[in-house]
Enzyme design. Structure first.
Site, PDB file in Angstrom:
ATOM      1  N   THR A  13      80.118 -31.214  12.714  1.00 58.59           N
ATOM      2  CA  THR A  13      78.870 -31.788  12.197  1.00 58.59           C
ATOM      3  C   THR A  13      78.414 -31.059  10.938  1.00 58.59           C
ATOM      4  O   THR A  13      78.140 -31.683   9.903  1.00 58.59           O
ATOM      5  CB  THR A  13      77.766 -31.673  13.285  1.00 58.59           C
ATOM      6  OG1 THR A  13      78.251 -32.279  14.477  1.00 58.59           O
ATOM      7  CG2 THR A  13      76.486 -32.351  12.859  1.00 58.59           C
ATOM      8  N   VAL A  14      78.318 -29.740  11.000  1.00 55.31           N
ATOM      9  CA  VAL A  14      77.775 -28.982   9.866  1.00 55.31           C
ATOM     10  C   VAL A  14      78.826 -28.808   8.762  1.00 55.31           C
ATOM     11  O   VAL A  14      78.538 -29.016   7.574  1.00 55.31           O
ATOM     12  CB  VAL A  14      77.219 -27.612  10.333  1.00 55.31           C
ATOM     13  CG1 VAL A  14      76.610 -26.853   9.151  1.00 55.31           C
ATOM     14  CG2 VAL A  14      76.176 -27.786  11.436  1.00 55.31           C
ATOM     15  N   GLY A 132      67.358 -25.011  11.237  1.00 58.16           N
ATOM     16  CA  GLY A 132      68.210 -25.937  10.478  1.00 58.16           C
ATOM     17  C   GLY A 132      67.961 -25.900   8.977  1.00 58.16           C
ATOM     18  O   GLY A 132      68.185 -24.886   8.326  1.00 58.16           O
ATOM     19  N   GLY A 185      74.275 -35.425  17.078  1.00 57.25           N
ATOM     20  CA  GLY A 185      74.797 -34.163  16.517  1.00 57.25           C
ATOM     21  C   GLY A 185      73.788 -33.032  16.520  1.00 57.25           C
ATOM     22  O   GLY A 185      73.976 -32.032  15.832  1.00 57.25           O
ATOM     23  N   GLU A 188      73.823 -28.276  20.944  1.00 57.92           N
ATOM     24  CA  GLU A 188      74.885 -27.266  20.909  1.00 57.92           C
ATOM     25  C   GLU A 188      76.092 -27.775  21.694  1.00 57.92           C
ATOM     26  O   GLU A 188      75.984 -28.696  22.506  1.00 57.92           O
ATOM     27  CB  GLU A 188      74.384 -25.964  21.545  1.00 57.92           C
ATOM     28  CG  GLU A 188      73.291 -25.284  20.762  1.00 57.92           C
ATOM     29  CD  GLU A 188      73.685 -25.001  19.322  1.00 57.92           C
ATOM     30  OE1 GLU A 188      74.656 -24.265  19.105  1.00 57.92           O
ATOM     31  OE2 GLU A 188      73.031 -25.525  18.416  1.00 57.92           O
ATOM     32  N   LYS A 203      67.030 -17.950  18.009  1.00 55.55           N
ATOM     33  CA  LYS A 203      66.332 -18.096  16.716  1.00 55.55           C
ATOM     34  C   LYS A 203      65.095 -17.208  16.642  1.00 55.55           C
ATOM     35  O   LYS A 203      64.840 -16.579  15.612  1.00 55.55           O
ATOM     36  CB  LYS A 203      65.964 -19.567  16.511  1.00 55.55           C
ATOM     37  CG  LYS A 203      67.204 -20.449  16.344  1.00 55.55           C
ATOM     38  CD  LYS A 203      66.866 -21.919  16.475  1.00 55.55           C
ATOM     39  CE  LYS A 203      68.086 -22.792  16.271  1.00 55.55           C
ATOM     40  NZ  LYS A 203      67.870 -24.181  16.678  1.00 55.55           N
TER      41      LYS A 203
END
Ligand code: NDP
Ligand code: HSE
Length: 436
Positions: A13-14, A132, A185, A188, A203
């Site tokens: 995805t990334v 993000g 998407g 995790e 985070k």
């Protein structure tokens, strides 16, 4: 014109989003930096995927070493803390800069990796690891460098925010909303990281370190996800003027530092309470500036890739012959200032609380409940009784208290549960007013 060569490890995805952002915004990036950033090598378990997305089989790396040798900057976009950890270490040991979106890796191994990077005269950037696409690392580490940060509170997980919003606004079941978040998407690889609050805990671990200058300490963070949250409480909270969000909180007070993730009631008049879908929002309280709010897409291919590419651009601006002269310290504080710190245990905190208990109606129930609070010198802010089953005379009693010690609340809960007319467990959800 300088060309910066990029190697991408992990083309999901990334990773594929990064390829798209670098290509589609090539001219924009050139205009801003005077440099071109070209993907020269991609490593993924699925070679066909690389070919079908890039239309260029020459980009497929034979091996990690092949990719490393060709790249000026390496991007780790696999996820997890096993093979990703090994790759990141090898990149650092080769004295090459690395960009990652991997919050688990930073929260668990950042301390070691930052030191290793310094020893090897290189850097590790991780803007996409928190919230993000929102540039929250830059905001806290650089934009707010002049302020002492008092607290940070944020919706840091897009998947759970999406699930809560879909359940509340569109009546979707938990499972259906989670499935949609996976398809989009956001989730995790192991979605329990999202729904059990672990991803948000990774985070807030990172943010707490940057905010207060303490070493990363994921194991000391209290973590509670949304799996035990009942729709009934979401609806009661709505009726009382609150939204329930999975909130990451990091606070520094005279008692110590508290860092936690838990479902939280937030008054609807706060902007954060109205952040829905996969969006994230982070509220930061600076001692001079006051509150600032950072809002944007917390997950998804292109938003996350935007943050990764911004790190790449930052590195490109300072990289010559693969040696970055990046002068923002990993934590935003001098390394000599970074101390290990045990965070407060959850029963040592002070917070607001929403409590719900069910009773078979009988005379004196409410009087008895209020007496428990009075004995602790606690003033109840709201108390409501909802008739559940008229015939069986079963009622829900909801109590809202804006400030109390968790220790006192836990004792009161035990007292309520030991009442003869009490049915089931008392539900406790923390509440944050998010005012100064
Ligand atoms: P994906 O699962 O979509 O992509 C990971 C890719 O890495 C897959 O293509 C996978 O291949 C590949 N891969 C796995 N193991 C290896 C290996 N040993 N060597 C080479 N490639 C490998 O994950 P995402 O893109 O969603 O996430 C990547 C990182 O970004 C994670 O750290 C995540 O936490 C983080 N992140 C993700 C966000 C999002 O919205 N998705 C947002 C912010 C951060 P295969 O599929 O064949 O296993
Ligand atoms: N799974 C994460 C989320 C991805 O839902 O927020 C972004 O870090």
């Amino acid at each position: 014109m300088t060309k910066i060569k990029i190697g991408i490890i992990g083309f999901g995805t990334v990773g594929s989003g990064v390829f798209k952002v670098l290509n589609e915004n090539k001219q924009e990036i050139l205009a801003k930096t005077g440099k071109t950033f070209e993907v020269v090598s991609v490593l993924d378990l699925d070679k066909e995927k690389i070919e079908s997305i890039t239309n260029n089989p020459e980009l497929i790396a034979d091996s990690f070493d092949d990719l490393l040798s060709k790249s000026d900057i390496v991007l780790e976009l696999i996820g997890g803390t096993t093979i990703a950890y090994e790759f990141v270490k090898k990149v650092i040991q080769a004295s090459k800069p690395i960009v990652t979106a991997n919050k688990a890796l930073i929260a668990l191994h950042g301390k070691e990796l930052f030191t290793l990077a310094e020893l090897n005269n290189t850097v590790i950037l991780y803007e996409a690891a928190v919230a993000g696409g929102i540039p929250i690392i830059k905001a806290v580490r650089e934009g707010l460098a002049s302020n002492k940060i008092e607290w940070v509170a944020g919706i840091l997980n897009g998947t759970t925010n999406y699930i809560l919003s879909e359940m509340k606004n569109n009546g979707l079941s938990f499972d259906t909303a989670l499935k949609q978040a996976q398809e989009l998407g956001y989730a995790e690889a192991d979605p329990t990281f999202d729904i059990e609050g672990i991803d948000a805990a990774h985070k807030i671990t990172i943010i707490a370190s940057l905010a207060f200058g303490v070493a990363l300490n994921f194991n000391s963070v209290y973590t509670e996800g949304i799996t035990k949250l009942q729709l009934k409480d979401v609806n009661y909270a709505e009726g009382l003027g609150y939204s329930i969000k999975l909130l990451g909180v990091a606070k520094k007070s005279n008692d110590g530092i508290e860092v936690r993730v838990n479902p939280t009631l937030i008054p609807k008049e706060r902007l954060v309470a109205n952040v829905d879908g996969p969006m994230n929002a982070v509220l930061v309280m600076g001692n001079m500036l006051g509150p600032t709010l950072y809002y944007g897409a917390g997950a998804g291919s292109e938003p996350t890739a935007s943050a990764v590419v911004t790190d790449v651009i930052d590195l490109g601006r300072v990289t010559t012959d693969s040696k970055p002269s990046y002068n923002v310290p990993a934590y935003g504080f001098q390394n000599s200032e970074i101390k290990d710190c045990e965070f407060l245990k959850i029963n040592q905190i002070t917070s607001g609380y929403y409590l719900r208990a069910s009773f078979v109606d009988s005379a004196g129930v409410l009087a008895k409940i209020t007496s428990f609070f009075a004995a602790k010198n606690l003033s109840i802010d709201e108390m409501h009784q909802k008739v559940l089953k008229k015939n069986e005379k079963e009622n829900d009693v909801i109590i809202v208290i804006n400030k109390a010690k968790e220790l006192d609340i836990d004792i009161i809960i035990e007292e309520i549960q030991s009442m003869e007319s009490n049915v089931g467990n008392v539900i406790k959800i923390r509440l944050e007013n998010l005012s100064k």
